[in-house]
Design an enzyme around this catalytic site. Structure first.
Site, mmCIF file in Angstrom:
data_model
loop_
_atom_site.group_PDB
_atom_site.id
_atom_site.type_symbol
_atom_site.label_atom_id
_atom_site.label_comp_id
_atom_site.label_asym_id
_atom_site.label_seq_id
_atom_site.Cartn_x
_atom_site.Cartn_y
_atom_site.Cartn_z
ATOM 1 N N ASP A 15 0.806 -1.225 0.000
ATOM 2 C CA ASP A 15 0.000 0.000 0.000
ATOM 3 C C ASP A 15 0.839 1.274 0.000
ATOM 4 O O ASP A 15 0.445 2.299 0.546
ATOM 5 C CB ASP A 15 -0.969 0.010 1.204
ATOM 6 C CG ASP A 15 -1.777 -1.268 1.248
ATOM 7 O OD1 ASP A 15 -2.178 -1.741 0.177
ATOM 8 O OD2 ASP A 15 -1.989 -1.792 2.357
ATOM 9 N N HIS A 45 -4.563 -2.519 -5.442
ATOM 10 C CA HIS A 45 -3.951 -1.289 -5.928
ATOM 11 C C HIS A 45 -5.048 -0.308 -6.305
ATOM 12 O O HIS A 45 -6.041 -0.698 -6.903
ATOM 13 C CB HIS A 45 -3.093 -1.552 -7.166
ATOM 14 C CG HIS A 45 -2.044 -2.593 -6.954
ATOM 15 N ND1 HIS A 45 -0.970 -2.401 -6.128
ATOM 16 C CD2 HIS A 45 -1.911 -3.838 -7.455
ATOM 17 C CE1 HIS A 45 -0.215 -3.484 -6.132
ATOM 18 N NE2 HIS A 45 -0.767 -4.388 -6.927
HETATM 19 P P1 GTP Z 1 -0.388 -0.180 -3.620
HETATM 20 O O1 GTP Z 1 -1.009 -1.388 -3.026
HETATM 21 O O2 GTP Z 1 1.038 0.006 -3.302
HETATM 22 O O3 GTP Z 1 -0.714 0.002 -5.082
HETATM 23 O O4 GTP Z 1 -1.059 1.046 -2.895
HETATM 24 P P2 GTP Z 1 -2.584 1.163 -2.768
HETATM 25 O O5 GTP Z 1 -3.091 1.540 -4.116
HETATM 26 O O6 GTP Z 1 -3.153 -0.032 -2.107
HETATM 27 O O7 GTP Z 1 -2.804 2.290 -1.776
HETATM 28 P P3 GTP Z 1 -4.261 2.823 -1.390
HETATM 29 O O8 GTP Z 1 -5.322 1.829 -1.559
HETATM 30 O O9 GTP Z 1 -4.078 3.462 -0.069
HETATM 31 O O10 GTP Z 1 -4.483 3.871 -2.513
HETATM 32 C C1 GTP Z 1 -3.685 4.871 -2.644
HETATM 33 C C2 GTP Z 1 -4.574 6.049 -2.927
HETATM 34 O O11 GTP Z 1 -3.773 7.169 -2.746
HETATM 35 C C3 GTP Z 1 -5.023 6.055 -4.375
HETATM 36 O O12 GTP Z 1 -6.266 6.662 -4.474
HETATM 37 C C4 GTP Z 1 -3.947 6.859 -5.060
HETATM 38 O O13 GTP Z 1 -4.399 7.550 -6.191
HETATM 39 C C5 GTP Z 1 -3.584 7.830 -3.946
HETATM 40 N N1 GTP Z 1 -2.202 8.249 -4.009
HETATM 41 C C6 GTP Z 1 -1.120 7.594 -4.494
HETATM 42 N N2 GTP Z 1 -0.018 8.369 -4.410
HETATM 43 C C7 GTP Z 1 -0.434 9.520 -3.856
HETATM 44 C C8 GTP Z 1 0.235 10.743 -3.502
HETATM 45 O O14 GTP Z 1 1.420 10.904 -3.698
HETATM 46 N N3 GTP Z 1 -0.541 11.689 -2.886
HETATM 47 C C9 GTP Z 1 -1.873 11.545 -2.658
HETATM 48 N N4 GTP Z 1 -2.533 12.519 -2.059
HETATM 49 N N5 GTP Z 1 -2.519 10.423 -2.994
HETATM 50 C C10 GTP Z 1 -1.812 9.450 -3.582
HETATM 51 P P1 IMP Z 2 -2.111 -12.920 2.895
HETATM 52 O O1 IMP Z 2 -1.135 -12.492 1.860
HETATM 53 O O2 IMP Z 2 -3.544 -12.710 2.508
HETATM 54 O O3 IMP Z 2 -1.843 -14.326 3.364
HETATM 55 O O4 IMP Z 2 -1.891 -11.984 4.180
HETATM 56 C C1 IMP Z 2 -0.714 -12.041 4.960
HETATM 57 C C2 IMP Z 2 -0.358 -10.664 5.486
HETATM 58 O O5 IMP Z 2 0.023 -9.820 4.405
HETATM 59 C C3 IMP Z 2 -1.503 -9.942 6.186
HETATM 60 O O6 IMP Z 2 -0.942 -9.136 7.215
HETATM 61 C C4 IMP Z 2 -2.074 -9.060 5.111
HETATM 62 O O7 IMP Z 2 -2.734 -7.945 5.638
HETATM 63 C C5 IMP Z 2 -0.805 -8.658 4.365
HETATM 64 N N1 IMP Z 2 -1.009 -8.333 2.951
HETATM 65 C C6 IMP Z 2 -1.128 -9.188 1.912
HETATM 66 N N2 IMP Z 2 -1.264 -8.522 0.756
HETATM 67 C C7 IMP Z 2 -1.217 -7.221 1.065
HETATM 68 C C8 IMP Z 2 -1.269 -6.018 0.277
HETATM 69 O O8 IMP Z 2 -1.378 -6.007 -0.949
HETATM 70 N N3 IMP Z 2 -1.178 -4.857 0.976
HETATM 71 C C9 IMP Z 2 -1.017 -4.811 2.312
HETATM 72 N N4 IMP Z 2 -0.958 -5.905 3.085
HETATM 73 C C10 IMP Z 2 -1.055 -7.091 2.467
HETATM 74 MG MG MG Z 3 -2.478 -1.978 -1.810
#
Ligand code: GTP
Ligand code: IMP
Ligand code: MG
Length: 336
Positions: A15, A45
């Protein structure tokens, strides 16, 4: 041999904002193939582009580049329901293919992950990852070929990625969730570092041109396990850092700072060529929407410098907002 691959991996606990960085690279670097390695449907993502927000678990986040071929590597566990739903939702038809050697994530593995006491202890995403990894290790898992619905999507990913002119490779999860280097047993079921991601899609180390390690300007973790510097939900909310999981909707745990020792180890094992520092605007709100390094306030610039010095890796990309285009790309300026 030509080194054609740019690999994007997470440097923390997942994340970090990989989806956004990948979508920026997909739109700006003209990759002809975008390949997904790492994990399976446990990944989540978020991609925001042209006012639309996408939540993605299996297909490559770079799908917003309409010209690139999309492929999922042999090492990724495939839940057919999740895959087919995403293909439908994002209108991908046959544009996203899967390596024929990938492992089928069956319903029984999801049931097992959902019911197991050990999964509860770890706080897994319940998407069936651990039981599928165990079945594969025991050599009782099925291949994707055995699911009729997936037959028309299968390909030889190895040939695709090795013949690509400009390959963008997408990892998932984050280094500290690696089964090998992370906070075992509070981790995922596989190693998720760049070397493993390469193996999962079928390229060797000499194919790698650069490794971009995505690091959020603060640290979050979902699920259980050790987490240095954790603050309460209230404190995280006060500083605007409280987040919720993409896959499970669970509140993420927060450390408003960075954990330097972990980042250094991650940079080493991944051989990171640069850092993509995301959400700088969350830590320093006056950075919002900036597209040039010089426009950043002094405290934010000093923080970027501190990251570079303490981790020992240059910061090439900086996230300043949610959209794929809200980014400072200083790689050329600093010579990387
Ligand atoms: P990954 O699993 O690494 O892809 O991250 P994620 O996509 O799970 O993170 P999350 O679900 O928290 O989503 C990130 C959110 O933050 C999305 O809506 C992105 O567009 C946004 N985001 C990503 N980078 C930035 C940034 O630099 N600034 C801000 N304000 N938002 C961002
Ligand atoms: P699993 O991969 O579902 O077996 O989860 C094992 C651990 O990894 C747990 O702590 C989950 O929350 C974490 N985890 C797995 N995939 C992600 C991801 O994409 N983002 C954040 N945590 C994750
Ligand atoms: Mg993520």
């Amino acid at each position: 041999m030509q080194s054609t691959a740019t690999i994007v991996i997470g440097g923390q606990y997942g994340d970090e904002g990989k989806g956004k960085i990948i979508s920026y690279l997909a739109l700006n670097e003209n990759p002809d193939v975008i390949a997904r390695g790492g994990g399976g449907p446990n990944a989540g993502h978020s991609v925001e582009h042209e006012g639309k927000k996408y939540k993605i678990r299996l297909i490559p986040s770079g799908f917003i580049n309409k010209n690139a071929k999309l492929v999922i590597g042999a090492g990724v566990f495939i839940d057919p329901e999740v895959f087919l739903q995403e293909v439908k939702d994002f209108g991908l038809d046959k544009r996203c293919l899967i390596d024929k050697r990938a492992t089928l994530l069956e319903q029984k593995y999801k049931d097992e992950d959902g019911a197991s006491e050990n999964s509860k202890k770890i706080g897994t995403t319940k998407s069936g990852m651990g039981p599928t990894a165990a079945a594969r290790a025991m050599r009782v898992a099925k291949f994707v070929q055995e699911d009729e619905r997936l037959k028309e999507y299968l390909c030889d990913c190895v040939q695709m990625v090795n013949s690509a002119k400009n390959l963008l490779v997408e990892g998932s999860q984050g280094f500290m969730l690696s089964n090998l280097y992370g906070t075992y047993p509070y981790c995922t079921s596989k190693d998720v570092s760049a070397p493993s991601i390469c193996a999962e899609i079928g390229i060797g180390p000499l194919k790698v041109k650069s490794v971009i390690m995505v690091v959020k300007a603060y640290t979050t973790r979902v699920g259980n396990g050790p987490f240095a510097g954790e603050v309460s939900v209230e404190e995280a909310e006060k500083v605007g850092m409280q987040e919720y999981g993409t896959v499970t909707g669970r509140p993420r745990r927060t450390n408003p700072s960075l954990i330097w020792e972990e980042l250094k180890l991650s940079a080493q094992v991944n051989s990171a060529s640069c850092i993509a520092l995301t959400k700088l605007d969350v830590k320093f709100p006056s950075c919002a929407g900036k597209r040039k390094f010089d426009e950043l306030p002094e405290d934010a610039k000093a923080f970027v410098k501190e990251v570079e010095e303490r981790v020992g890796v240059p910061v090439g990309l900086i996230g300043t907002g949610a959209d794929a285009k809200d980014i400072i790309d200083r790689r050329e300026e600093i010579g990387i």
